[in-house]
Design an enzyme around this catalytic site. Sequence first.
Site, PDB file in Angstrom:
ATOM      1  N   LYS A  50       0.841  -1.195   0.000  1.00 35.00           N
ATOM      2  CA  LYS A  50       0.000   0.000   0.000  1.00 35.00           C
ATOM      3  C   LYS A  50       0.878   1.248   0.000  1.00 35.00           C
ATOM      4  O   LYS A  50       1.864   1.325   0.725  1.00 35.00           O
ATOM      5  CB  LYS A  50      -0.913   0.014   1.225  1.00 35.00           C
ATOM      6  CG  LYS A  50      -2.021  -1.024   1.196  1.00 35.00           C
ATOM      7  CD  LYS A  50      -2.884  -0.929   2.439  1.00 35.00           C
ATOM      8  CE  LYS A  50      -4.014  -1.945   2.399  1.00 35.00           C
ATOM      9  NZ  LYS A  50      -4.853  -1.890   3.617  1.00 35.00           N
ATOM     10  N   GLU A  86     -19.451  -9.388   8.664  1.00 35.28           N
ATOM     11  CA  GLU A  86     -20.565  -8.784   9.400  1.00 35.28           C
ATOM     12  C   GLU A  86     -21.536  -9.820   9.945  1.00 35.28           C
ATOM     13  O   GLU A  86     -22.079  -9.658  11.054  1.00 35.28           O
ATOM     14  CB  GLU A  86     -21.308  -7.795   8.491  1.00 35.28           C
ATOM     15  CG  GLU A  86     -20.495  -6.588   8.094  1.00 35.28           C
ATOM     16  CD  GLU A  86     -19.642  -6.803   6.855  1.00 35.28           C
ATOM     17  OE1 GLU A  86     -18.959  -5.853   6.429  1.00 35.28           O
ATOM     18  OE2 GLU A  86     -19.644  -7.941   6.317  1.00 35.28           O
ATOM     19  N   ARG A 118     -25.625  -6.463   5.508  1.00 35.96           N
ATOM     20  CA  ARG A 118     -25.035  -7.758   5.181  1.00 35.96           C
ATOM     21  C   ARG A 118     -25.286  -8.798   6.268  1.00 35.96           C
ATOM     22  O   ARG A 118     -24.987  -9.977   6.083  1.00 35.96           O
ATOM     23  CB  ARG A 118     -23.531  -7.584   4.951  1.00 35.96           C
ATOM     24  CG  ARG A 118     -23.205  -6.720   3.748  1.00 35.96           C
ATOM     25  CD  ARG A 118     -21.777  -6.197   3.775  1.00 35.96           C
ATOM     26  NE  ARG A 118     -20.768  -7.231   3.630  1.00 35.96           N
ATOM     27  CZ  ARG A 118     -20.153  -7.541   2.491  1.00 35.96           C
ATOM     28  NH1 ARG A 118     -20.464  -6.885   1.377  1.00 35.96           N
ATOM     29  NH2 ARG A 118     -19.241  -8.478   2.448  1.00 35.96           N
TER      30      ARG A 118
END
Length: 632
Positions: A278, A364, A392
């Site tokens: 990243k 979730e 979700r």
Amino acid sequence: MATLLETIHSPADLRRLARGQLPQLADELRAFVLDSVSRTGGHLSSNLGTVELTIALHYVYNTPEDRLVWDVGHQTYPHKILTGRRERMPTLRQLGGLSGFPRRDESEYDTFGTAHSSTSISAALGMAVAAKQKGEDRKSVAIIGDGAMTAGMAFEALNNAGVADSDLLVILNDNDMSISPPVGALNRYLAQLMSGQFYSAAKNVGKNVLKVAPPLFELAKRLEEQAKGMVVPATLFEKFGFNYIGPIDGHDLDSLVPTLENIRQLKGPQFLHVVTKKGQGYKLAEADPVAYHGPGKFDPKVGLTAPATPPKKTFTQVFGQWLCDMAARDERLVGITPAMREGSGLVEFEKRFPARYFDVGIAEQHALTFAAGLACEGLKPVVAIYSTFLQRAYDQLIHDVALQKLPMVLALDRAGLVGADGATHAGAYDIAFLRCIPNVSVACPADENECRQLLTTAFGQDHTVAVRYPRGAGVGVETQPGLEPLPFGKGEVRRRRAAGQGGIAILAFGTLLHPSLQAAGKLDATVANMRWAKPLDTALLLELAQSHEALVTVEEGCVMGGAGSAVLEALQAAGIVKPVLQLGLPDVFIEHGDPAKLLSLQGLDAAGIESSVRDRFGELASRGTPSLKVVG
């Protein structure tokens, strides 16, 4: 003289370049991404990390005929730039401009719309199976991050894909440095060898020959797994039925391109493990990829700086402070997040109460049922989750939590419109989908201090209570240090009509109380801060219905099934017929843009509320005597 990047208007242009030109293109593309995001704001670290991978994919695969599906999609700025949208990048995440995520209606190269995680393998598998069903010779590629691989849906898709007999490539973009990036000629050779036709054919021939002698076949299989396991963590994915390749350096085009070229010739499910970094190429983002994950506008030469004036406290910060304070008071409190520690404000809580902090990954469904298990044993879970991500876990909320009347707090961040992230992240539906569930209550704080108080109220209940609050700051109300609750299920009148009875009463749910108060000053309307969408304060509602000629409900959520619908249901149950104007989000997906502008376009600022009331009720705002019709 034009740069290489300026000559690329589509992947077809990219594929006409010599392979030796690709590193120069990568440098130019990375510089363009950095400059562009610094001007508009947006996701940065993740996009700097996918430059070479994006170039290699479009160079090797015949896009858009071959399908690329990017998981989440917040790393697709290089993809957008290479697919004809470079000149529109200054409009990124702005009203009427480019989306920050892939969208099918934006480009034929965006083969699947994404913004929530862990959907790519399922979608790409569907595309691969469709190609086989239709007799089309094309490839499907899913690019998924190591974080998104923590979700159960990704493994459900892998489980299906391994036996689907389709030409699917899953690329694991491992950008969290969980495995040190491999370097050197030997690693490059091994990756290309393992992806080559010779290796694949030799392996299959060997298996066919040795199948006539089962003991030798099993021995050879174990030796192969152990030998590959010394170099790569292949076993897990090969058990799913994939041919595992890698890990390879995701910033090394001399490794990426030939490896992908080899893989493209293979049949069946393939799994390529790519290691990237990243923030690659921008030292500040490399050093702090979290801070540069989604920055606003900044000077790349300077980096992120503190604002000249301290910003107002955000609702997320209010929640984070409340969580720490309540945890200090009550040892039963545990905090849970589905991989959103920073976004949901749990950084300080993790530092102070590490044994009571649980990041379950992008999962979730698991988060809700895990919290249910904790609640069964007498703990008091607080699940910090974005409104849009709670969607979700809807079945778990009903079946595992509400049906058993388990006490927990759902801290719903990003309720309402969220601005630049757009429809995929807007918390438009939580009131509607929560208030229909038994044993679930919904609180709508109007300001920062009320948010803290209602969180305390929610924590004290014996059932599940959701407290919804928006992204960003409120009006700047100072939060009180104590942990005093507000009355459960009760609202308050914040403004009384000066002309006495009659006229209009505005029932505000949440932070739209403040523009409602502004509008009421010009309408001479009563304003109630309802605070609770469920249970509704019916005593207050009926009092206002009896003393006013018309009612207006205001909420930053969908009108259909929302708090205004709750008001209509309560009036009907009481046998009252009364004109009611429902203001909220219409039955469309609200696109990305400046949050204040978006609210204004929906008529949910002070001017819009006043205009809607006048259009519906004319001069009623400044005249009238009470009128009430009771049926039955």
